[in-house]
Design a protein around this motif. Structure first.
Motif, PDB file in Angstrom:
ATOM      1  N   VAL A   1       3.468  -3.924   3.553  1.00  0.00           N
ATOM      2  CA  VAL A   1       4.579  -3.187   2.955  1.00  0.00           C
ATOM      3  C   VAL A   1       4.103  -1.778   2.637  1.00  0.00           C
ATOM      4  N   ASP A   2       4.617  -0.812   3.403  1.00  0.00           N
ATOM      5  CA  ASP A   2       4.281   0.607   3.221  1.00  0.00           C
ATOM      6  C   ASP A   2       5.313   1.220   2.284  1.00  0.00           C
TER       7      ASP A   2
ATOM      8  N   SER B   1      -8.870   2.555   7.321  1.00  0.00           N
ATOM      9  CA  SER B   1      -9.964   1.603   7.523  1.00  0.00           C
ATOM     10  C   SER B   1      -9.961   0.518   6.451  1.00  0.00           C
ATOM     11  N   VAL B   2      -9.573   0.872   5.227  1.00  0.00           N
ATOM     12  CA  VAL B   2      -9.538  -0.110   4.138  1.00  0.00           C
ATOM     13  C   VAL B   2      -8.408  -1.114   4.366  1.00  0.00           C
ATOM     14  N   ILE B   3      -7.245  -0.632   4.799  1.00  0.00           N
ATOM     15  CA  ILE B   3      -6.130  -1.537   5.102  1.00  0.00           C
ATOM     16  C   ILE B   3      -6.510  -2.488   6.234  1.00  0.00           C
TER      17      ILE B   3
ATOM     18  N   ALA C   1      -3.941  -3.751  -0.873  1.00  0.00           N
ATOM     19  CA  ALA C   1      -4.439  -3.612   0.497  1.00  0.00           C
ATOM     20  C   ALA C   1      -5.850  -3.033   0.543  1.00  0.00           C
ATOM     21  N   HIS C   2      -6.622  -3.190  -0.539  1.00  0.00           N
ATOM     22  CA  HIS C   2      -8.026  -2.780  -0.525  1.00  0.00           C
ATOM     23  C   HIS C   2      -8.885  -3.961  -0.970  1.00  0.00           C
ATOM     24  N   VAL C   3      -8.813  -5.041  -0.182  1.00  0.00           N
ATOM     25  CA  VAL C   3      -9.510  -6.277  -0.517  1.00  0.00           C
ATOM     26  C   VAL C   3     -10.279  -6.798   0.694  1.00  0.00           C
ATOM     27  N   GLU C   4     -11.192  -7.727   0.443  1.00  0.00           N
ATOM     28  CA  GLU C   4     -11.834  -8.479   1.509  1.00  0.00           C
ATOM     29  C   GLU C   4     -11.843  -9.943   1.095  1.00  0.00           C
TER      30      GLU C   4
ATOM     31  N   PHE D   1       0.823  -1.202   0.000  1.00  0.00           N
ATOM     32  CA  PHE D   1       0.000   0.000   0.000  1.00  0.00           C
ATOM     33  C   PHE D   1       0.857   1.252   0.000  1.00  0.00           C
ATOM     34  N   VAL D   2       0.262   2.317  -0.464  1.00  0.00           N
ATOM     35  CA  VAL D   2       0.829   3.657  -0.321  1.00  0.00           C
ATOM     36  C   VAL D   2      -0.336   4.629  -0.184  1.00  0.00           C
TER      37      VAL D   2
END
Length: 342
Positions: free
Chosen positions: A171-172, A147-149, A228-231, A141-142
């Protein structure tokens, strides 16, 4: 866009058992003269897997509340339903522009919300070996919404058997959003001590090199790479690990459904393969005819390319084929390259 990993099969179907539990609870409630919840409420309870329920009961610690976030069952967006906010503020518009999705709405949706089970019926009847390898889940993610992460992290913990989930690696890629520093560190260290690792790049490396950093930090036999925007959904990991256990030179692409960017509604996608056009842009294509002829929706689909946001691979095999080309600077090239390497 926001995506959700549709499931392909889990060890056993507990839905009927949960239905009986709910019906029994309803009868007890009626005998006491208590108010019984609506059918919709019971359906939402049924959709929460047993491991998720235990996680919610045992681990709710109020860590999310000071950050303005929500944990636990109930609330907006449950069952993957579309959600809206009454206040259409300037802040909402600003967050749309910053993130590309309704981050203000995401902050009001529980990190543990339930989502629909879209698996084919046959998937729910399948069983898997007991000696599957463990997986390290890597999120890249960047400047993503916090909340999404965290919903990505919660969903993988809630829907992965604990003995198969070795670690989660965040990983930022040199975010400058202050929420993603102290708040993120404090939350995951207290909520999931020892399970979540954070790798921070000192400069912006880009998607490909950030994934390689995640691979270097992983310690399990199998690694899954995800945006990092998954479920994640029920039973997502067992079929992927089984396929790799059968042949370590396979790379597995989980089936993808859609989460709408403005309402966070979960929308089912049809089964598809991943192909590409002459511009080397990856796209969904109709599955090959031999797969269609089988008439088995639970069967895996061979595919020449990949949607880059999600794949699962044997960690050592990934190194043997040279990982991903660290010279790639922009998104998209790995969609074609990885298929060629394999």
């Amino acid at each position: 866009g926001i995506i959700l990993f549709s499931v392909y099969c889990r060890i056993q179907d507990r839905s009927q058992e949960l239905v009986q539990i709910v019906r029994s609870a309803d009868r007890r409630a009626r005998s006491r003269g208590a108010k019984v919840g609506s059918l919709a409420d019971r359906d939402q309870f049924i959709k929460i897997p047993a491991r998720s329920e235990a996680n919610l009961v045992n681990n709710e610690s109020g860590l999310a509340k000071p950050m303005g976030l929500v944990e636990g069952p109930g609330g907006l967006g449950q069952g993957g339903m579309a959600a809206t906010l009454r206040d259409d503020s300037h802040e909402s518009e600003t967050k749309y522009e910053e993130y590309g999705y309704n981050a203000q709405l995401s902050d009001r949706i529980s990190l543990d919300r339930s989502i629909p089970d879209y698996r084919p019926k046959k998937c729910k009847q399948m069983t898997y070996p007991d000696d599957l390898p463990q997986i390290s889940v890597v999120f890249i993610f960047v400047n993503e919404a916090l909340s999404v992460i965290l919903r990505s992290v919660h969903s993988v913990v809630n829907h992965t058997p604990s003995h198969l989930l070795k670690e989660i690696i965040l990983v930022d890629d040199n975010s400058d959003n202050v929420e993603l520093k102290f708040n993120l560190d404090q939350y995951v260290n207290k909520r999931y001590p020892g399970l979540v690792k954070i790798v921070r790049n000192n400069k912006r490396e880009g998607l490909i090199r950030a994934r390689i950093q995640g691979w270097k930090a992983a310690t399990s036999a199998v690694v899954g790479f995800f945006d990092a925007h998954v479920e994640f959904n029920i039973g997502w990991v067992e079929p992927a690990l089984t396929r790799i256990k059968e042949d370590r030179k396979r790379i597995i692409l989980p089936a993808i459904d859609n989460i709408k960017y403005n309402t966070f509604e979960v929308q089912q996608y049809a089964n598809a393969a991943h192909g590409y056009n002459w511009g080397l842009w990856c796209m969904y294509i109709i599955p090959p005819q031999d797969w269609l002829d089988k008439g088995d929706e639970s069967a895996p689909i061979r595919t020449p390319a990949m949607i880059g946001c999600s794949f699962v691979v044997d960690r050592e095999y990934f190194g043997e084929i040279g990982l991903l080309d660290p010279g790639m600077e922009v998104y998209g090239g790995e969609n074609i390259e990885l298929g060629m390497r394999v």
